[in-house]
Design an enzyme around this catalytic site. Structure first.
Site, PDB file in Angstrom:
ATOM      1  N   CYS A 338       0.718  -1.315   0.079  1.00 13.05           N
ATOM      2  CA  CYS A 338      -0.231  -0.068  -0.023  1.00 13.05           C
ATOM      3  C   CYS A 338       0.954   1.352  -0.028  1.00 13.05           C
ATOM      4  O   CYS A 338       0.458   2.268  -0.806  1.00 13.05           O
ATOM      5  CB  CYS A 338      -1.105  -0.048   0.989  1.00 13.05           C
ATOM      6  SG  CYS A 338      -0.779  -0.987   2.497  1.00 13.05           S
ATOM      7  N   ARG A 367       7.083 -11.520   4.939  1.00 12.11           N
ATOM      8  CA  ARG A 367       6.535 -11.501   6.244  1.00 12.11           C
ATOM      9  C   ARG A 367       7.151 -12.474   7.210  1.00 12.11           C
ATOM     10  O   ARG A 367       7.286 -13.697   6.451  1.00 12.11           O
ATOM     11  CB  ARG A 367       5.042 -11.510   6.193  1.00 12.11           C
ATOM     12  CG  ARG A 367       4.131 -10.482   5.326  1.00 12.11           C
ATOM     13  CD  ARG A 367       2.528 -10.659   5.512  1.00 12.11           C
ATOM     14  NE  ARG A 367       2.245  -9.560   4.512  1.00 12.11           N
ATOM     15  CZ  ARG A 367       0.752  -9.731   4.688  1.00 12.11           C
ATOM     16  NH1 ARG A 367      -0.092 -10.552   5.227  1.00 12.11           N
ATOM     17  NH2 ARG A 367       0.325  -8.812   3.480  1.00 12.11           N
ATOM     18  N   GLN A 385       0.885 -10.939  -3.601  1.00  8.01           N
ATOM     19  CA  GLN A 385      -0.498 -10.752  -3.389  1.00  8.01           C
ATOM     20  C   GLN A 385      -1.004  -9.987  -4.708  1.00  8.01           C
ATOM     21  O   GLN A 385      -0.256  -9.516  -5.174  1.00  8.01           O
ATOM     22  CB  GLN A 385      -0.461  -9.514  -2.321  1.00  8.01           C
ATOM     23  CG  GLN A 385      -0.332  -9.880  -1.098  1.00  8.01           C
ATOM     24  CD  GLN A 385      -0.550  -8.647  -0.061  1.00  8.01           C
ATOM     25  OE1 GLN A 385      -0.091  -7.497  -0.453  1.00  8.01           O
ATOM     26  NE2 GLN A 385      -1.272  -8.862   0.929  1.00  8.01           N
ATOM     27  N   ASP A 387      -2.838  -7.635  -5.592  1.00  8.02           N
ATOM     28  CA  ASP A 387      -3.227  -6.495  -4.799  1.00  8.02           C
ATOM     29  C   ASP A 387      -3.706  -5.518  -5.748  1.00  8.02           C
ATOM     30  O   ASP A 387      -3.542  -5.210  -6.726  1.00  8.02           O
ATOM     31  CB  ASP A 387      -1.990  -5.961  -4.091  1.00  8.02           C
ATOM     32  CG  ASP A 387      -2.043  -5.316  -2.716  1.00  8.02           C
ATOM     33  OD1 ASP A 387      -3.481  -5.121  -2.340  1.00  8.02           O
ATOM     34  OD2 ASP A 387      -1.291  -4.893  -2.042  1.00  8.02           O
ATOM     35  N   HIS A 389      -5.387  -1.140  -5.356  1.00  8.98           N
ATOM     36  CA  HIS A 389      -5.765  -0.244  -4.239  1.00  8.98           C
ATOM     37  C   HIS A 389      -6.811   0.925  -5.142  1.00  8.98           C
ATOM     38  O   HIS A 389      -6.316   1.391  -6.268  1.00  8.98           O
ATOM     39  CB  HIS A 389      -4.691   0.590  -3.620  1.00  8.98           C
ATOM     40  CG  HIS A 389      -3.919  -0.081  -2.844  1.00  8.98           C
ATOM     41  ND1 HIS A 389      -2.705  -0.819  -3.148  1.00  8.98           N
ATOM     42  CD2 HIS A 389      -3.994  -0.422  -1.481  1.00  8.98           C
ATOM     43  CE1 HIS A 389      -2.287  -1.468  -2.268  1.00  8.98           C
ATOM     44  NE2 HIS A 389      -2.981  -1.332  -0.943  1.00  8.98           N
ATOM     45  N   LYS A 469     -12.987  -4.970   7.274  1.00 10.35           N
ATOM     46  CA  LYS A 469     -13.009  -5.670   5.770  1.00 10.35           C
ATOM     47  C   LYS A 469     -13.967  -6.778   5.540  1.00 10.35           C
ATOM     48  O   LYS A 469     -14.710  -7.082   6.435  1.00 10.35           O
ATOM     49  CB  LYS A 469     -11.504  -6.354   5.976  1.00 10.35           C
ATOM     50  CG  LYS A 469     -11.317  -7.422   6.954  1.00 10.35           C
ATOM     51  CD  LYS A 469      -9.887  -8.319   6.651  1.00 10.35           C
ATOM     52  CE  LYS A 469      -9.862  -9.327   7.923  1.00 10.35           C
ATOM     53  NZ  LYS A 469      -8.673 -10.072   7.608  1.00 10.35           N
ATOM     54  N   HIS A 515      -8.183  -1.374   0.024  1.00 10.96           N
ATOM     55  CA  HIS A 515      -7.518  -2.264  -0.418  1.00 10.96           C
ATOM     56  C   HIS A 515      -7.985  -3.507  -0.660  1.00 10.96           C
ATOM     57  O   HIS A 515      -9.208  -3.753  -0.049  1.00 10.96           O
ATOM     58  CB  HIS A 515      -6.518  -2.814   0.831  1.00 10.96           C
ATOM     59  CG  HIS A 515      -5.861  -1.407   1.558  1.00 10.96           C
ATOM     60  ND1 HIS A 515      -4.423  -1.355   1.540  1.00 10.96           N
ATOM     61  CD2 HIS A 515      -6.336  -0.617   2.394  1.00 10.96           C
ATOM     62  CE1 HIS A 515      -4.235  -0.349   2.306  1.00 10.96           C
ATOM     63  NE2 HIS A 515      -5.214   0.198   2.708  1.00 10.96           N
TER      64      HIS A 515
END
Length: 641
Positions: A338, A367, A385, A387, A389, A469, A515
RNA sequence: GCCGAUAUAGCUCAGUUUGGUAGAGCGGCUGAUUCGUAAUCAGUAGGUCACCGGUUCAAGUCCGGUUAUCGGCUCCA
């Protein structure tokens, strides 16, 4: 003595003396044959034992041994019987903790100096069989909580004492079976003879009350069924799951490897796996382009200061790898994408007219995961990911979430997941942002879900630190649930990074950020796909769609020509022109889960065709290579929806 | 990270009980065979028995530690 009226649902009502037990009443109310199936009853909405005396007019709702509720009772009772067996075998050196029924069986947690080992199962099962043969009854007793505390303290069962001390009820129930007394809400089977089919499955450690600061107990898992066939079916299903294990298939199909020398939780994609991943990525990019997304690429590391600004260091620090120093400045690997997308946003000025901005990236993040949590592709330390945004105005928020859900469900469906559960996760203990923001964003998610007509359940406290979420958990071929998709509203990062746009009024406003990830982690998603399809992927994502094989060397040249033609047409084809028997080549292709085998003998060579063998062993009529190209391309298009 | 188990050839596994410096099948390679829908035959090359240390005349085998993996717990994409 006063009489009470008792009936079985939709049945005739009869009168009995007050204090008649359920079992006695059932004798008069239902046939013997039916009665043998009744494991417990619902009395005024509460599940209850057959031994309970009835004090007032009652309508009984029989719970059959074969029903889901009945099975749960049976398994719970099996846990008790196992605990009794363990107590009989090992005596006071073992203390009991808890022993509930779970999805596929039951477990019981024990405190014992030495952990149980599977070698002890036989003795325990033997003891259980003896208990079953002895038809030992389960006897329920109610007593005052304080008395129960005294009782269990005298028995030396400190875990039960702790449970009791935290309860709020004045009276509690206990169950006595032979020499074993357990604190339990019930209900239970009338006596141990009801238990016919059971099996102990595995041992494991587990923390008392799931708290890693508390003692480690030893847990025995087992299962029970009302029918031998059911147990057999269950064991077959476990076997099937083992066959589908993505770690096993990943090795066999040459998809990926994890090596000590590289490091735990780090995936190396082998050629076939890399191709599979590329096909998935390509599809993902196409769909995003169609839905108004733009693609970004961002780096893997950033200055530590960035993670201070974003709040990750404070709220996610324990999952991040420690800093490295570059020219005396600290940098850290990214655990999320992000802040980088925000960097792209802040690189230019924005007007309200540009919104919504939809930016996506297949972003690889790192991670820290505790060693014990790592698991094949499902739980790793470096993963990608899918991902995205979305930046928008408040008036666009609900629509955007609605659109994301649409795209999300469409993509999941293409991958073969049409069944899912939806969860809305609310504010966790550790969080940033004002209460007002949390409420506003939680509401927006709710509205979108309701507008979409989706059933959802609430997961209290399961939100991320920066916002609430929506999670979508898909169901795979074996009915297992996997959380992949997540959609999160974030009012926090725009604030921290001072993001702004010019509104209609000419003033500066703060955009809303969403997200979202659909597959979650590519690694994990592919792991799920491998197990879902047992390695036999739908044609559009199959790394090897076809393999051409000759019968003798005489057809080699023709096979080479057809091979080149298909490859040129974009078919993912391999060739097997080795001097081996056809049986051997077919077997090998079958084990590699190749979708179509193209068999070429003299006949095909002369006619300019190939014979197509399917994975299920059937043949299509011989066809010309051009026909096969059309055929395969059509199937791919259909598969991609 | 915690509890328990496991670690032998590219893969799947035997050998560990009763210490005496490694075996099979598949795969690889070589040769023969040219054989139409799930394994053709023969020959041959592969292993500091995960790593470090200890006991012993001698360790794949016994003991301790480390690492990784597996089943769980906790955590989670």
């Amino acid at each position: 003595m006063t009489q009470i009226a008792i009936s079985v649902q939709d049945g005739e009502e009869k009168h009995f003396d007050r204090g008649t037990t359920v079992a006695e009443a059932l004798k008069e109310l239902v046939s013997n044959k039916q009665r043998k199936q009744i494991i417990a009853v619902g009395c005024n909405g509460l599940a209850s034992d057959l031994g309970v005396p009835l004090e007032e007019d009652t309508v009984l709702a029989p719970i059959l041994a074969s029903s889901e509720e009945g099975l749960e009772i049976l398994r719970h009772s099996t846990a008790h019987i196992m605990a009794l067996a363990v107590k009989k075998l090992y005596g006071p050196e073992v203390k009991v903790a808890i022993g509930p029924a779970i999805d596929d069986g039951f477990y019981y947690d024990f405190d014992r100096e030495k952990a149980f080992s599977p070698e002890e199962f036989e003795a325990i099962e033997q003891q259980m069989a003896e208990i079953v043969a002895a038809r030992l009854p389960f006897q329920r007793k109610s007593l005052k909580r304080e008395d129960a505390i005294t009782l269990f303290r005298d028995l030396g069962e400190e875990y039960k004492v702790e449970l009791l001390e935290e309860m709020e009820d004045d009276t509690v129930s206990i169950y006595e079976q032979d020499s074993f007394t357990d604190l339990c809400r019930g209900p239970h089977i009338p006596d141990s003879s009801w238990l016919k089919v059971f099996k102990l499955l595995r041992v494991a450690g587990s923390y008392w009350r799931g708290d890693e600061k508390r003692p480690m107990l030893t847990r025995i898992y087992g299962t029970a069924f009302s029918d031998k066939k059911e147990l057999k079916r269950y064991l077959t299903q476990l076997e099937e799951a083992r066959k589908r294990d993505h770690r096993k298939l990943g090795k066999e199909l040459g998809l990926f490897t994890i090596q000590d020398q590289i490091g735990p939780g780090l995936i190396l994609w082998q050629p076939q796996g890399a191709l599979l991943r590329k096909l998935i990525e390509d599809y993902w990019k196409e769909e995003h382009y169609k839905n108004g997304y733009e693609l970004l690429y961002t780096p893997h590391i950033a200055r530590q200061d960035l993670w201070k600004t974003s709040g990750h260091l404070d709220f996610y620090g324990e999952n991040m790898y420690s800093a490295m120093e570059i020219d005396e400045v600290k940098y850290q690997l990214k655990p999320m994408n992000c802040p980088f997308h925000i960097g792209v946003f802040n690189a230019t000025k924005h007007s309200y007219r540009e919104f919504p901005i939809r930016w996506c990236e297949l972003g690889t993040v790192y991670r820290y995961e505790r060693t014990g949590a790592l698991h094949g592709l499902m739980r790793v330390r470096g993963f990608t990911q899918d991902d995205a945004h979305i930046f928008c105005r408040p008036d666009q928020l609900e629509d955007e979430i609605f659109n994301i859900i649409d795209l999300n469900l469409h993509i999941l469906k293409t991958f073969g997941f049409a069944e899912y559960d939806v969860y809305l996760s609310t504010r966790p203990e550790k969080y940033v942002g004002s209460d007002e923001h949390w409420e506003l964003s939680t509401d927006a998610l709710k509205q979108a879900l309701e507008k979409k007509g989706l059933n959802y359940s609430i997961d209290p406290g399961e939100g991320v630190f920066y916002g609430p979420k929506i999670d979508i958990k898909i169901k795979d071929q074996l009915g297992r649930s996997w959380q992949c998709s997540t959609i999160q509203v974030d009012f926090n990062l725009p604030e921290r990074f001072k993001m702004s746009y010019t509104g209609v009024d000419g003033g500066e406003h703060q955009p809303i950020m969403i997200h979202r990830a659909l597959m979650g982690s590519l690694e994990r998603f592919i792991g799920i796909l491998i197990e879902h399809y047992a390695g036999g992927f739908p044609l559009w994502m199959a790394p090897e769609q076809a393999r051409i094989m000759n019968i003798t060397d005489d057809q080699s040249e023709y096979c080479e020509r057809v091979f080149a033609q298909l490859r040129h047409a974009g078919i993912r084809i391999a060739k097997d022109l080795r001097n081996e028997k056809l049986n051997y080549k077919i077997r090998e292709a079958q084990l590699k889960k190749v979708a179509y085998m193209l068999i070429v003998g003299e006949r095909e060579k002369e006619e300019g065709t190939v014979t197509v063998r399917l994975r299920d062993g059937k043949n299509l009529p011989p066809m010309r290579p051009e026909e096969f190209i059309d055929f395969i391309q059509k199937e791919c298009e259909e598969g991609k929806g």
